[in-house]
Design a protein around this motif. Structure first.
Motif, PDB file in Angstrom:
ATOM      1  N   CYS A  83       0.867  -1.104  -0.001  1.00  0.00           N
ATOM      2  CA  CYS A  83       0.078   0.036  -0.176  1.00  0.00           C
ATOM      3  C   CYS A  83       0.897   1.295   0.055  1.00  0.00           C
ATOM      4  CB  CYS A  83      -1.034   0.060   1.095  1.00  0.00           C
ATOM      5  SG  CYS A  83      -0.029   0.012   2.835  1.00  0.00           S
ATOM      6  N   ARG A  84       2.014   1.192   0.173  1.00  0.00           N
ATOM      7  CA  ARG A  84       3.020   2.357   0.151  1.00  0.00           C
ATOM      8  C   ARG A  84       2.795   3.337   1.249  1.00  0.00           C
ATOM      9  NH1 ARG A  84       7.249   0.614  -1.940  1.00  0.00           N
ATOM     10  NH2 ARG A  84       7.876   2.931  -1.954  1.00  0.00           N
ATOM     11  N   GLY A  85       2.271   2.707   2.181  1.00  0.00           N
ATOM     12  CA  GLY A  85       1.624   3.466   3.509  1.00  0.00           C
ATOM     13  C   GLY A  85       2.679   3.498   4.620  1.00  0.00           C
ATOM     14  N   GLU A  86       2.418   3.616   5.941  1.00  0.00           N
ATOM     15  CA  GLU A  86       3.281   3.381   6.823  1.00  0.00           C
ATOM     16  C   GLU A  86       3.548   2.032   7.236  1.00  0.00           C
ATOM     17  OE1 GLU A  86       1.460   5.449  10.180  1.00  0.00           O
ATOM     18  OE2 GLU A  86       1.722   7.379   9.524  1.00  0.00           O
ATOM     19  N   PRO A  87       4.561   1.766   7.768  1.00  0.00           N
ATOM     20  CA  PRO A  87       4.855   0.101   7.864  1.00  0.00           C
ATOM     21  C   PRO A  87       3.815  -0.413   8.922  1.00  0.00           C
ATOM     22  CG  PRO A  87       6.497   1.726   8.942  1.00  0.00           C
ATOM     23  CD  PRO A  87       5.752   2.480   8.142  1.00  0.00           C
ATOM     24  N   HIS A  88       3.466  -1.676   8.396  1.00  0.00           N
ATOM     25  CA  HIS A  88       2.717  -2.442   9.533  1.00  0.00           C
ATOM     26  C   HIS A  88       3.095  -4.048   9.227  1.00  0.00           C
ATOM     27  CE1 HIS A  88       0.473  -1.496   5.752  1.00  0.00           C
ATOM     28  NE2 HIS A  88       0.252  -2.939   5.628  1.00  0.00           N
ATOM     29  N   HIS A  89       2.630  -4.498  10.048  1.00  0.00           N
ATOM     30  CA  HIS A  89       3.149  -6.130  10.271  1.00  0.00           C
ATOM     31  C   HIS A  89       2.049  -6.666   9.915  1.00  0.00           C
ATOM     32  CE1 HIS A  89       7.039  -5.111  12.357  1.00  0.00           C
ATOM     33  NE2 HIS A  89       6.290  -4.303  13.128  1.00  0.00           N
ATOM     34  N   THR A  90       2.095  -7.790   9.213  1.00  0.00           N
ATOM     35  CA  THR A  90       1.293  -8.871   8.670  1.00  0.00           C
ATOM     36  C   THR A  90       1.506 -10.139   9.482  1.00  0.00           C
ATOM     37  OG1 THR A  90       0.836  -7.419   6.598  1.00  0.00           O
ATOM     38  CG2 THR A  90       0.100  -9.716   6.739  1.00  0.00           C
TER      39      THR A  90
END
Length: 227
Positions: A217-224
């Motif tokens: 998503c080219r957004g803020e880093p988040h963990h999956t």
């Protein structure tokens, strides 16, 4: 165009230019050996005969004496150290001026030869004769760190006192094993791993670290989390 040094070298190596390098070195050594022996004997004989100054200096002084009758001297101080020397007839047509100031205490003359050659020029020699002063007192050592003047026979003899030992027969030479090379351990490359960079880094190597973003998503880093 060649210089005097080149002509001297050509005179020493005359007849040996077409020889191999080893023969040229040996011939040069032997000719220098003969030259030093001959010149050393001549200098020693002149020194034992009571000659103080070298023949080169005496020849120049005698040549300057030939022009003394054509020079007129005027005393400029009571200490007999400053003189005005005027040439009644042109001695050397390369000089435009005919009047020269001589300062014996400072060892200078307007012609410039007194201070450059380090022995009295014809104007200074005329001033010494007018003041009844021995010209030999104004022969300076050319190099200040040398105890002797290069214009004295003692200095000439010291130059040619070096001895050249005779070259032994080739059968008496020590065994030659060739050139031995010793590797430099500091320049040895690493057997494994990445090589160590020896380049000097500067401000151009500094890069701004960009903020990490999500690859989807080219957004803020988040963990999956995957279950």
């Amino acid at each position: 165009m060649t210089t005097n040094l080149s002509e001297c070298i050509n005179a020493v190596l005359k007849g040996t230019r077409n020889l191999p390098v080893a023969a040229i070195v040996r011939t040069t050594y032997e000719r220098l050996q003969q030259l030093f022996v001959r010149r050393g004997r001549e200098a020693h004989a002149q020194l034992q005969g009571g000659q103080i100054h070298s023949q080169q200096l005496l020849t120049a002084i005698n040549k300057n004496r030939e022009s003394l009758p054509m020079l007129r001297v005027t005393h400029c101080d009571r200490r007999a150290s400053i003189f005005s020397v005027e040439e009644m007839e042109p001695v050397d047509y390369s000089w435009l001026q005919t009047s020269y100031r001589v300062r014996l205490s400072e060892r200078t003359c307007d012609c410039g030869l007194f201070q450059s050659l380090h022995y009295p020029c014809r104007h200074a020699q005329t001033a010494c004769a007018a003041a009844s002063i021995e010209w030999g007192h104004f022969v300076d050592p050319v190099f200040l760190d040398l105890p002797l003047s290069m214009y004295t026979m003692a200095f000439v003899f010291k130059v040619y006192e070096r001895e050249f030992s005779p070259i032994p027969d080739e059968k008496m030479w020590p065994t030659w094993y060739g050139v031995r090379l010793k590797p430099n351990s500091a320049m040895r490359k690493k057997a494994s791993g990445r090589p160590v960079s020896t380049r000097i880094r500067n401000e151009m190597d500094a890069t701004e670290r960009a903020e990490k973003r999500c690859g989807l998503c080219r957004g803020e880093p988040h963990h999956t989390w995957v279950s």
